[in-house]
Motif scaffolding. Structure first.
Motif, mmCIF file in Angstrom:
data_model
loop_
_atom_site.group_PDB
_atom_site.id
_atom_site.type_symbol
_atom_site.label_atom_id
_atom_site.label_comp_id
_atom_site.label_asym_id
_atom_site.label_seq_id
_atom_site.Cartn_x
_atom_site.Cartn_y
_atom_site.Cartn_z
ATOM 1 N N ILE A 1 35.951 35.700 30.966
ATOM 2 C CA ILE A 1 37.277 35.986 31.500
ATOM 3 C C ILE A 1 37.375 37.455 31.894
ATOM 4 N N LEU A 2 37.851 37.718 33.105
ATOM 5 C CA LEU A 2 38.150 39.078 33.559
ATOM 6 C C LEU A 2 39.621 39.141 33.945
ATOM 7 N N VAL A 3 40.297 40.220 33.573
ATOM 8 C CA VAL A 3 41.721 40.378 33.853
ATOM 9 C C VAL A 3 41.923 41.643 34.682
ATOM 10 N N PHE A 4 42.668 41.518 35.804
ATOM 11 C CA PHE A 4 42.985 42.623 36.693
ATOM 12 C C PHE A 4 44.508 42.797 36.736
ATOM 13 N N ASP A 5 44.965 44.035 36.923
ATOM 14 C CA ASP A 5 46.405 44.251 37.015
ATOM 15 C C ASP A 5 46.891 44.001 38.439
ATOM 16 N N ASN A 6 48.201 44.246 38.672
ATOM 17 C CA ASN A 6 48.779 43.927 39.985
ATOM 18 C C ASN A 6 48.320 44.864 41.092
ATOM 19 N N PHE B 1 40.750 46.732 37.143
ATOM 20 C CA PHE B 1 40.242 46.000 35.990
ATOM 21 C C PHE B 1 40.989 46.405 34.720
ATOM 22 N N LYS B 2 41.381 45.413 33.907
ATOM 23 C CA LYS B 2 42.086 45.670 32.652
ATOM 24 C C LYS B 2 41.243 45.354 31.427
ATOM 25 N N CYS C 1 37.375 43.919 43.369
ATOM 26 C CA CYS C 1 35.985 44.219 43.030
ATOM 27 C C CYS C 1 35.929 45.142 41.818
ATOM 28 N N LEU C 2 34.898 44.966 41.033
ATOM 29 C CA LEU C 2 34.717 45.751 39.822
ATOM 30 C C LEU C 2 33.293 46.281 39.788
ATOM 31 N N ASP C 3 33.150 47.617 39.675
ATOM 32 C CA ASP C 3 31.838 48.225 39.521
ATOM 33 C C ASP C 3 31.412 48.109 38.065
ATOM 34 N N LEU C 4 30.259 47.520 37.837
ATOM 35 C CA LEU C 4 29.771 47.324 36.479
ATOM 36 C C LEU C 4 28.846 48.472 36.105
#
Length: 349
Positions: free
Chosen positions: A34-39, A43-44, A104-107
């Protein structure tokens, strides 16, 4: 990958939303990532789930080749298509595409090693796993159109009530998973919300077979079940009811009771009265119809209520297990390993 738009309200009454992305990762213990992003698309948090609880996790731990492993950098992106849809009484009247957003999320490359999965912290009131459970709410359980019964009194009119005939009623139950109280499954026998194939969801079914035998005359048999007339789900639990011919229908378990002519007539009348009301997923469904009708003559079949997201009530999974263990002096037959209801006999004019 499934994506959900989750609206939440804080203690000040402010409403905000999150974009939640989740996917089945193949790990036998922690099935859901599960990944959660804000509005704003930022990334949260990252979590893992065993299908029951959320486990806080570092974003470094994602699935790789079927295993949870440390991700060495890279970018993870999700795209969400936005539509405007119109529904009327649960029936879709169409959707128009509006636009697509991309998150998109940089890991980060955080080094080697695979630390242990952290245990749950506290007992929060909200769990992101509950979102995955809402996959249960996308099901449709109406019968094939060619099996619908439009004139129920005529369908049952070939029975005659007299003291010289023998009468029986069978409770037939198709469980989602045989020998289990799991309420919802799919064609592949999956149990976890994260694994369910939304195209083949099943809650099972329960129905009744009425039979009359008379010396020197053909046997009369009719099988009938109660269904929703339109789409039903935990979000829209009630709709108009429908009845269908359930002859030659597979079941998991069947229990047959011998009854008197008066009891047989009482159950026929009770069934016709019950299905005139609305179908409600929680309190007037195929299972409650069977239980209520049979219990009008004092058989006392258990009325076990299971639960599902946003609702609960009697269901084929629990009824099947209850019938498996149910004993009565009126019981004349039990089929515990599956079968099919008989073909209709003696056509009614």
């Amino acid at each position: 990958m499934d994506r959900y738009l989750l609206f939440r309200k804080n203690t000040n009454g402010d409403i905000y939303f999150e974009v939640v992305a989740m996917w089945f990762n193949g790990n036998p213990e922690y099935k859901l990532s599960i990944l959660v992003f804000d509005n704003k698309g930022e990334f949260k948090s990252s979590l893992l789930s065993d299908g029951k609880k959320d486990y806080p996790s570092s974003i470094e731990f994602l699935n790789h080749n079927g295993n949870l492993s440390r991700t060495l950098g890279g970018t993870l992106c999700t795209e969400t298509d936005w539509y405007s849809c119109v529904y009327f009484h649960g029936i879709s009247l169409g959707c128009n595409y509006n636009y697509t957003t991309r998150q998109c999320l940089d890991l980060p490359d955080a080094g080697g090693g695979i630390p242990s999965i952290p245990k749950p912290v506290g007992n929060p009131k909200f769990s992101y796993t509950d979102i995955a459970a809402l996959r249960f709410t996308h099901f449709y359980v109406s019968p094939p159109a060619n099996r619908l019964i439009h004139d129920l009194p005529k369908y049952l009119s070939c029975f005659t009530i007299n003291n010289s005939s023998n009468y029986s009623v069978s409770v037939c139950v198709k469980q989602p998973i045989p020998n289990s109280r799991i309420v919802i499954s799919d064609a592949y026998g999956h149990r976890s919300p994260a694994e369910l194939d939304l195209q083949t969801l099943t809650v099972g079914h329960a129905f009744l077979t009425f039979s009359q035998t008379s010396a020197g005359l053909p046997a009369v048999t009719r099988s009938v079940g109660f269904y929703p007339g339109t789409m039903v789900s935990s979000f829209i639990p009630e709709t108009e009811g429908a009845v269908a011919d359930n002859s030659n229908l597979p079941y998991t378990i069947s229990v047959t009771f011998k009854v008197s002519a008066a009891q047989f007539k009482t159950m026929l009348d009770a069934f016709m009265a019950q299905v005139r009301g609305p179908y409600n997923l929680n309190w007037n469904n195929c299972t409650t119809a069977c239980i209520d009708v049979v219990n009008t003559v004092g058989l006392k079949i258990p009325r076990t209520a299971g639960t599902w997201p946003l609702g609960g009530g009697p269901n084929p999974a629990d009824l099947g297990e209850d019938m498996r263990n149910f004993n009565s002096d009126k019981t004349i037959a039990k089929v515990l390993n599956g079968g099919k209801s008989p073909e209709n006999s003696a056509p009614c004019n």
